[in-house]
Design an enzyme around this catalytic site. Structure first.
Site, PDB file in Angstrom:
ATOM      1  CB  CYS A  91      -2.667  12.097   2.531  1.00  0.00           C
ATOM      2  SG  CYS A  91      -1.971  12.094   4.188  1.00  0.00           S
ATOM      3  CB  THR A  93      -2.446  11.263   7.904  1.00  0.00           C
ATOM      4  OG1 THR A  93      -1.965   9.917   7.782  1.00  0.00           O
ATOM      5  CG2 THR A  93      -2.080  11.802   9.259  1.00  0.00           C
ATOM      6  CB  CYS A 205      -1.203   4.759   5.497  1.00  0.00           C
ATOM      7  SG  CYS A 205       0.268   5.709   5.023  1.00  0.00           S
ATOM      8  CG  HIS A 207       3.507   6.350   2.472  1.00  0.00           C
ATOM      9  ND1 HIS A 207       2.722   7.463   2.592  1.00  0.00           N
ATOM     10  CD2 HIS A 207       4.763   6.798   2.201  1.00  0.00           C
ATOM     11  CE1 HIS A 207       3.461   8.548   2.416  1.00  0.00           C
ATOM     12  NE2 HIS A 207       4.701   8.176   2.173  1.00  0.00           N
TER      13      HIS A 207
END
Ligand code: DGL
Length: 287
Positions: A91, A93, A205, A207
């Protein structure tokens, strides 16, 4: 008389049980699966725990002190339960903020996932590159420092997409996602300047690679999309040392801090990533 069996002449030492590493791959949600798949490809000898802090998803909306506190609390619980040999923070973030605190708290190695700015700067010909990330990653000092150090000769467009991680999860769960929504999120990545145009977009990211085929189809012109997962898996493997042969199948489990939003198609998708056993470790987000 005491006989030292291990040192005895002609003594064939029994095979020591091989050390089977356990790798914990961690994300706020399902994005870390794009890293998990590379880790599993490169380390077929390891037991795998995939952990998603879905009770706090998306991490992109949490302020920095709240995110540091949250990841530490969740990691305490996961480390106590699974005793991993190595943790991959899949991740951006979280990695761009929390790695120092994690390394200070735990004695195990942590591999982070941070925006692939250096490879983007090495590959661009137009000198126009874009970093597609969450609003949290875009705002980090860490991201700005990466750009200063590795992409000084480029014009870097930072794009903080507020909905794209959620859209990627929805698509993976088999829910309808309009092309127009994706187009709106990625549009600011595409920049023209004096006849040049953006030619590299780094997926910052985890995702976003879940949507890669659609990103390629919806881009206004072809660009190189950089997915850092193979590099993260290589680093993970390097830290673990050589893979050991193992006769028995690996153990894999997915653990969610909420899990209540996991639909049937989500279970099928997880199974497609090799995760058929799904558990919860309830940790509601208190904010
Ligand atoms: N997968 C996470 C990342 O790489 C972000 C998604 C979120 O906002 O939780 O940044």
């Amino acid at each position: 008389m005491q006989v030292d069996l291990l040192a005895g002449a002609g003594y064939a030492a029994p095979m020591l049980p091989l050390r089977i590493p356990t790798i914990l791959v961690f994300d706020s949600g399902l994005g870390g699966l794009t890293v998990l798949r590379e880790v599993m490809r490169q380390r077929p000898d390891a037991d795998i725990v995939y952990a998603a802090d879905d009770a706090a998803f998306p991490y992109g909306r949490l302020d920095e002190p709240a995110l540091v506190a949250r990841v530490l609390v969740v990691m305490e619980r996961l480390v106590a339960r699974f005793h991993p040999d190595l943790v991959v923070i899949a991740c951006n973030t979280a990695s761009t903020l929390v790695l120092p605190a994690l390394r200070a708290r735990f004695a195990i190695p942590f591999v982070g996932t941070v925006p692939a700015v250096k490879p983007a700067a090495e590959r661009t010909r137009s000198r126009l590159i874009s970093v597609l990330a969450t609003p949290g990653t875009v705002a980090r000092d860490y991201t700005r420092d990466l750009i200063e150090h590795y992409a000084a000769g480029c014009e870097v467009t930072l794009v903080g997409a507020s909905c794209l991680a959620g859209l990627a999860e929805a698509a993976l769960k088999g829910e309808p996602v309009d092309d127009a929504q994706i187009e709106a999120e990625i549009a600011p990545c595409f920049v023209t300047r004096d006849g040049r145009r953006t030619d590299v977009v780094t997926l910052a990211c985890t995702h976003y690679p879940l949507l890669l085929a659609r990103l390629q189809r919806l881009a206004p012109w072809p660009v190189e999309w950089i997915d850092p997962a193979p590099a993260i898996a290589r680093r993970t493997s390097q830290l673990l040392g050589p893979a050991q042969p193992r006769p028995e199948p690996v153990a894999t489990v997915a653990v969610f801090t909420d899990g209540s939003r996991l639909s049937g198609p989500a279970h099928i998708a997880l199974a497609g990533f090799g995760l058929a056993r799904i558990e919860t470790e309830p940790l509601p987000l208190a904010i």
